[in-house]
Scaffold this motif. Structure first.
Motif, PDB file in Angstrom:
ATOM      1  N   GLY A 150       0.860  -1.176  -0.048  1.00 51.48           N
ATOM      2  CA  GLY A 150       0.029  -0.030   0.051  1.00 51.48           C
ATOM      3  C   GLY A 150       0.882   1.414  -0.005  1.00 51.48           C
ATOM      4  N   HIS A 151       1.733   1.416   0.908  1.00 52.12           N
ATOM      5  CA  HIS A 151       2.813   2.452   0.907  1.00 52.12           C
ATOM      6  C   HIS A 151       3.666   2.067  -0.285  1.00 52.12           C
ATOM      7  CE1 HIS A 151       5.716   5.473   1.996  1.00 52.12           C
ATOM      8  NE2 HIS A 151       6.796   4.361   2.219  1.00 52.12           N
ATOM      9  N   THR A 152       4.268   0.898  -0.535  1.00 53.05           N
ATOM     10  CA  THR A 152       4.631   0.292  -1.569  1.00 53.05           C
ATOM     11  C   THR A 152       4.171  -0.973  -1.788  1.00 53.05           C
ATOM     12  OG1 THR A 152       6.758  -0.539  -0.570  1.00 53.05           O
ATOM     13  CG2 THR A 152       7.010   1.794  -1.310  1.00 53.05           C
ATOM     14  N   PRO A 153       4.500  -1.394  -3.187  1.00 47.09           N
ATOM     15  CA  PRO A 153       4.260  -2.906  -3.476  1.00 47.09           C
ATOM     16  C   PRO A 153       4.846  -4.131  -2.608  1.00 47.09           C
ATOM     17  CG  PRO A 153       4.309  -1.613  -5.595  1.00 47.09           C
ATOM     18  CD  PRO A 153       4.965  -0.807  -4.292  1.00 47.09           C
ATOM     19  N   ASP A 154       6.170  -3.721  -2.119  1.00 41.61           N
ATOM     20  CA  ASP A 154       7.125  -4.656  -1.647  1.00 41.61           C
ATOM     21  C   ASP A 154       7.101  -4.467  -0.105  1.00 41.61           C
ATOM     22  OD1 ASP A 154       8.252  -2.271  -2.315  1.00 41.61           O
ATOM     23  OD2 ASP A 154      10.222  -2.888  -2.237  1.00 41.61           O
ATOM     24  N   HIS A 155       6.413  -3.528   0.281  1.00 41.47           N
ATOM     25  CA  HIS A 155       6.798  -3.124   1.939  1.00 41.47           C
ATOM     26  C   HIS A 155       6.246  -4.420   2.557  1.00 41.47           C
ATOM     27  CE1 HIS A 155       6.172  -1.345   5.506  1.00 41.47           C
ATOM     28  NE2 HIS A 155       6.801  -0.512   5.228  1.00 41.47           N
ATOM     29  N   ILE A 156       7.208  -4.659   3.569  1.00 41.78           N
ATOM     30  CA  ILE A 156       7.001  -5.673   4.865  1.00 41.78           C
ATOM     31  C   ILE A 156       7.078  -5.025   6.091  1.00 41.78           C
ATOM     32  CG2 ILE A 156       7.806  -7.603   3.394  1.00 41.78           C
ATOM     33  CD1 ILE A 156      10.080  -7.696   4.718  1.00 41.78           C
ATOM     34  N   ALA A 157       6.377  -5.435   7.279  1.00 41.90           N
ATOM     35  CA  ALA A 157       6.506  -5.176   8.352  1.00 41.90           C
ATOM     36  C   ALA A 157       7.074  -6.423   9.021  1.00 41.90           C
ATOM     37  CB  ALA A 157       5.163  -4.491   9.158  1.00 41.90           C
ATOM     38  N   VAL A 158       7.527  -6.122  10.521  1.00 48.09           N
ATOM     39  CA  VAL A 158       7.996  -7.381  11.263  1.00 48.09           C
ATOM     40  C   VAL A 158       7.214  -7.411  12.623  1.00 48.09           C
ATOM     41  CG1 VAL A 158       9.840  -8.352  12.433  1.00 48.09           C
ATOM     42  CG2 VAL A 158      10.294  -6.858  10.272  1.00 48.09           C
ATOM     43  N   TRP A 159       6.678  -8.418  12.800  1.00 47.98           N
ATOM     44  CA  TRP A 159       5.718  -8.818  14.126  1.00 47.98           C
ATOM     45  C   TRP A 159       6.920  -9.793  14.768  1.00 47.98           C
ATOM     46  CZ3 TRP A 159       2.927  -7.489  17.735  1.00 47.98           C
ATOM     47  CH2 TRP A 159       2.098  -8.376  18.362  1.00 47.98           C
ATOM     48  N   ILE A 160       6.935  -9.467  16.160  1.00 48.71           N
ATOM     49  CA  ILE A 160       7.543 -10.164  17.024  1.00 48.71           C
ATOM     50  C   ILE A 160       6.459 -10.623  18.250  1.00 48.71           C
ATOM     51  CG2 ILE A 160       9.864 -10.324  18.445  1.00 48.71           C
ATOM     52  CD1 ILE A 160      10.885  -8.131  17.036  1.00 48.71           C
ATOM     53  N   PRO A 161       6.122 -11.723  18.152  1.00 43.91           N
ATOM     54  CA  PRO A 161       4.856 -11.971  19.115  1.00 43.91           C
ATOM     55  C   PRO A 161       5.347 -12.146  20.601  1.00 43.91           C
ATOM     56  CG  PRO A 161       5.406 -13.713  17.605  1.00 43.91           C
ATOM     57  CD  PRO A 161       6.153 -12.808  17.096  1.00 43.91           C
ATOM     58  N   GLU A 162       6.270 -12.679  20.935  1.00 46.01           N
ATOM     59  CA  GLU A 162       6.911 -12.876  22.191  1.00 46.01           C
ATOM     60  C   GLU A 162       6.864 -11.656  22.985  1.00 46.01           C
ATOM     61  OE1 GLU A 162       8.723 -16.088  19.638  1.00 46.01           O
ATOM     62  OE2 GLU A 162       8.510 -14.097  19.548  1.00 46.01           O
ATOM     63  N   ILE A 163       6.999 -10.387  22.464  1.00 42.58           N
ATOM     64  CA  ILE A 163       7.280  -9.209  23.001  1.00 42.58           C
ATOM     65  C   ILE A 163       6.169  -8.210  22.570  1.00 42.58           C
ATOM     66  CG2 ILE A 163       9.602  -9.395  24.000  1.00 42.58           C
ATOM     67  CD1 ILE A 163      10.688  -7.615  21.651  1.00 42.58           C
ATOM     68  N   ARG A 164       5.426  -8.862  21.745  1.00 47.30           N
ATOM     69  CA  ARG A 164       4.397  -8.100  21.179  1.00 47.30           C
ATOM     70  C   ARG A 164       4.872  -6.567  20.529  1.00 47.30           C
ATOM     71  NH1 ARG A 164       0.371 -10.825  21.364  1.00 47.30           N
ATOM     72  NH2 ARG A 164      -0.925  -9.283  20.363  1.00 47.30           N
ATOM     73  N   VAL A 165       5.866  -6.550  19.779  1.00 53.14           N
ATOM     74  CA  VAL A 165       6.478  -5.360  19.156  1.00 53.14           C
ATOM     75  C   VAL A 165       6.360  -5.649  17.501  1.00 53.14           C
ATOM     76  CG1 VAL A 165       8.540  -4.289  18.740  1.00 53.14           C
ATOM     77  CG2 VAL A 165       8.053  -4.956  21.012  1.00 53.14           C
ATOM     78  N   CYS A 166       5.730  -4.543  16.953  1.00 50.96           N
ATOM     79  CA  CYS A 166       5.550  -4.433  15.500  1.00 50.96           C
ATOM     80  C   CYS A 166       6.462  -3.419  15.055  1.00 50.96           C
ATOM     81  CB  CYS A 166       4.248  -4.234  15.080  1.00 50.96           C
ATOM     82  SG  CYS A 166       4.050  -4.167  13.434  1.00 50.96           S
ATOM     83  N   LEU A 167       7.406  -3.866  14.422  1.00 48.07           N
ATOM     84  CA  LEU A 167       8.365  -2.774  13.369  1.00 48.07           C
ATOM     85  C   LEU A 167       7.631  -2.537  12.137  1.00 48.07           C
ATOM     86  CD1 LEU A 167      11.606  -4.788  13.787  1.00 48.07           C
ATOM     87  CD2 LEU A 167      10.517  -3.123  15.603  1.00 48.07           C
ATOM     88  N   ALA A 168       6.733  -1.432  12.272  1.00 49.25           N
ATOM     89  CA  ALA A 168       5.944  -1.072  11.182  1.00 49.25           C
ATOM     90  C   ALA A 168       6.499  -0.459  10.083  1.00 49.25           C
ATOM     91  CB  ALA A 168       4.454  -0.218  11.674  1.00 49.25           C
ATOM     92  N   VAL A 169       7.893  -0.142  10.125  1.00 50.81           N
ATOM     93  CA  VAL A 169       8.354   0.968   9.231  1.00 50.81           C
ATOM     94  C   VAL A 169       7.693   1.806   8.461  1.00 50.81           C
ATOM     95  CG1 VAL A 169      10.253   0.214   7.241  1.00 50.81           C
ATOM     96  CG2 VAL A 169       9.361  -1.839   8.576  1.00 50.81           C
ATOM     97  N   ASP A 170       7.182   2.087   6.974  1.00 53.30           N
ATOM     98  CA  ASP A 170       6.673   2.944   6.544  1.00 53.30           C
ATOM     99  C   ASP A 170       5.033   2.648   6.397  1.00 53.30           C
ATOM    100  OD1 ASP A 170       8.798   4.239   6.328  1.00 53.30           O
ATOM    101  OD2 ASP A 170       9.008   4.356   4.336  1.00 53.30           O
ATOM    102  N   ALA A 171       4.627   1.488   6.778  1.00 57.40           N
ATOM    103  CA  ALA A 171       3.036   1.198   6.825  1.00 57.40           C
ATOM    104  C   ALA A 171       2.295   2.068   7.786  1.00 57.40           C
ATOM    105  CB  ALA A 171       2.943  -0.245   6.997  1.00 57.40           C
ATOM    106  N   VAL A 172       2.882   2.362   8.715  1.00 60.24           N
ATOM    107  CA  VAL A 172       2.445   3.358   9.947  1.00 60.24           C
ATOM    108  C   VAL A 172       3.413   4.483   9.890  1.00 60.24           C
ATOM    109  CG1 VAL A 172       1.949   3.541  12.179  1.00 60.24           C
ATOM    110  CG2 VAL A 172       1.347   1.477  10.997  1.00 60.24           C
ATOM    111  N   GLU A 173       2.765   5.628  10.069  1.00 58.85           N
ATOM    112  CA  GLU A 173       4.011   6.789  10.158  1.00 58.85           C
ATOM    113  C   GLU A 173       3.243   7.780  10.684  1.00 58.85           C
ATOM    114  OE1 GLU A 173       6.712   9.208   7.128  1.00 58.85           O
ATOM    115  OE2 GLU A 173       5.897   7.338   6.376  1.00 58.85           O
ATOM    116  N   HIS A 174       4.022   8.833  11.688  1.00 61.23           N
ATOM    117  CA  HIS A 174       3.482   9.947  12.302  1.00 61.23           C
ATOM    118  C   HIS A 174       3.985  11.082  11.703  1.00 61.23           C
ATOM    119  CE1 HIS A 174       2.411  12.335  15.585  1.00 61.23           C
ATOM    120  NE2 HIS A 174       3.704  12.712  16.059  1.00 61.23           N
ATOM    121  N   PRO A 175       3.021  12.005  11.208  1.00 56.95           N
ATOM    122  CA  PRO A 175       1.778  11.787  11.262  1.00 56.95           C
ATOM    123  C   PRO A 175       0.700  11.069  10.187  1.00 56.95           C
ATOM    124  CG  PRO A 175       2.140  14.041  10.459  1.00 56.95           C
ATOM    125  CD  PRO A 175       3.603  13.046  10.593  1.00 56.95           C
ATOM    126  N   ILE A 176       1.481  10.898   9.064  1.00 58.48           N
ATOM    127  CA  ILE A 176       0.387  10.070   8.011  1.00 58.48           C
ATOM    128  C   ILE A 176       1.572   9.404   7.227  1.00 58.48           C
ATOM    129  CG2 ILE A 176      -1.607  11.745   8.091  1.00 58.48           C
ATOM    130  CD1 ILE A 176      -0.230  12.631   5.414  1.00 58.48           C
TER     131      ILE A 176
END
Length: 293
Positions: A150-176
């Motif tokens: 959505g941000h780019t066709p190849d974009h990936i995020a990283v989810w680390i379930p044991e510590i409930r951390v999401c490395l969202a990279v550019d899929a999420v951004e502050h402010p948009i």
């Protein structure tokens, strides 16, 4: 002009997660697992990446290193030359299509002409690609590489379930975040990726821009797109054709999100351009609904 690199963290964040910050340009992340270290993104130049590796020292070198390129935007992978041949580089399969596109070397040429620090950059792609999702089993931590387009066709995020951390990279951004194009399909993909990240119910959501770790950022991004769609949906066809929509009260960036205090004028201008792209995509989605009922 060189951009300094520093290591930092967020309050309460697991100490196996280290933020690798290249000024206000971009954040990479090192994740230390029992089996190997994983570097998410190599920053904007080989020199920046090497600075990061030097600062990390044994934290990056005390076990095998794996690199993940989140997507093929320049600030996230142009440092690959510092890693090439020393560690495997993983990316989504769509990254290869972007790397092979003529716009990729053209962007490098343009930026190298503007700034000498980019003249050492080589466009080095991944060694390993995947479609859908991929899981890295680190022993104590699991890294789930999730395709979040959505941000780019190849974009990936990283989810680390044991510590409930999401490395969202550019899929999420502050402010948009910014959608890839004004194609409604890309807008739908980005909104879907945001909701997928929101549904993880992470304790920390860490984007590559915005210097935040708050999960509330995801909710704000979702609300921004929903409000934008609602306001555009109330316009008539003549209004939808207005080329200056982003300047109209109610549809300006500052009408939809709070501009962070202390944000510089050039950064505000950057996000206003992101908003214009998002608005165009929203308008096209609205026209599509009108056309097909």
């Amino acid at each position: 002009m060189s951009v300094a690199v520093e290591l930092c963290s967020y309050p309460g964040l697991d100490d196996r997660i280290i933020i690798v910050r290249a000024g206000d340009e971009v954040d990479g992340v090192l994740v230390r697992t029992a089996r190997y270290n994983v570097l998410i993104d190599t920053l904007g130049t080989p020199e920046q990446c090497q600075m990061a590796l030097d600062l990390l020292g044994e934290k990056a070198n005390d076990r095998p290193l794996i690199v993940v390129n989140s997507h093929m935007d320049w600030d996230h992978f142009w440092g690959n030359a510092a890693i090439a041949g020393k560690a495997p580089i993983i990316a989504h399969a769509a990254a290869l299509e972007r790397l092979r596109d003529p716009s990729s070397p053209q962007t490098l040429s343009e930026k190298a002409n503007q700034d000498a620090r980019f003249r050492t950059v080589e466009l080095i792609g991944p060694d390993i690609t995947f479609s859908g999702s991929m899981v890295l089993h680190g022993g104590d931590l699991t890294l789930e590489l999730i395709h979040t387009p959505g941000h780019t066709p190849d974009h990936i995020a990283v989810w680390i379930p044991e510590i409930r951390v999401c490395l969202a990279v550019d899929a999420v951004e502050h402010p948009i975040p910014e959608v890839w194009s004004d194609n409604p399909d890309d807008l739908r993909l980005l909104c879907s990726s945001l909701k997928r990240i929101r549904d993880l119910k992470a304790k920390f959501v860490i984007p590559a821009h915005g210097m935040t770790s708050s999960p509330a950022t995801v909710d704000k991004n979702v609300a921004y797109f929903e409000t934008l769609a609602d306001r555009v949906g109330r316009l008539n066809e003549e209004q939808l054709a207005d080329q200056a929509l982003s300047k109209l009260p109610g549809l300006r960036l500052q009408d939809l999100v709070a501009i962070p205090s202390g944000m510089t004028a050039p950064t505000i201008e950057f996000y206003e351009k992101c908003h214009e792209t998002n608005l165009r995509a929203t308008v096209e989605a609205c026209k599509e609904r009108i056309k097909f009922g």
